[in-house]
Write a protein that holds these residues in place. Structure first.
Motif: not given
Length: 122
Positions: A102-122
């Protein structure tokens, strides 16, 4: 980075949709005895939220203004994984293997959220 984020979003959407279907057909206690504290109505509500989040991860492919839904859906899924971890930790005599998952899935979710909000927004 955009391709990596889309790949991770699609895999997370498939993973979450599969989990939602599982929740519709199995109770929390049947899934894992440590989750017996979760009521059946909450379990089914979580399933509906998971299906909605799965759609929100993929819909921006078809309609770009919905891109704000990606980090929101990823954060919702991460919060659900953290909630399952907390419930599991409160159970007496529970192992750590589901907690790590569950913590690994949460970390993947956090990476996606950060990636789409900050690093590479659409």
């Amino acid at each position: 980075m955009n391709i990596l984020l889309w790949l991770m979003q699609i895999l997370l959407a498939l993973h979450t949709a599969a989990g939602a279907v599982w929740k519709f057909s199995h109770s929390a206690q049947h899934t894992m005895p440590s989750l017996a504290a979760i009521s059946n109505s909450l379990w089914l509500t979580m399933s509906g939220i998971e299906l909605l989040c799965s759609l929100c991860l993929i819909l921006p492919v078809f309609y770009k203004p919905l891109a704000i839904l990606i980090p929101v859906a990823a954060v919702c899924i991460a919060l659900e994984m953290l909630m399952l971890s907390a419930v599991h930790l409160n159970a007496v005599g529970s192992s750590y293997s589901p907690l790590i998952y569950w913590l690994v899935v949460a970390a993947v979710c956090a990476f996606i959220a950060y990636g789409r909000a900050v690093i590479q927004p659409l």
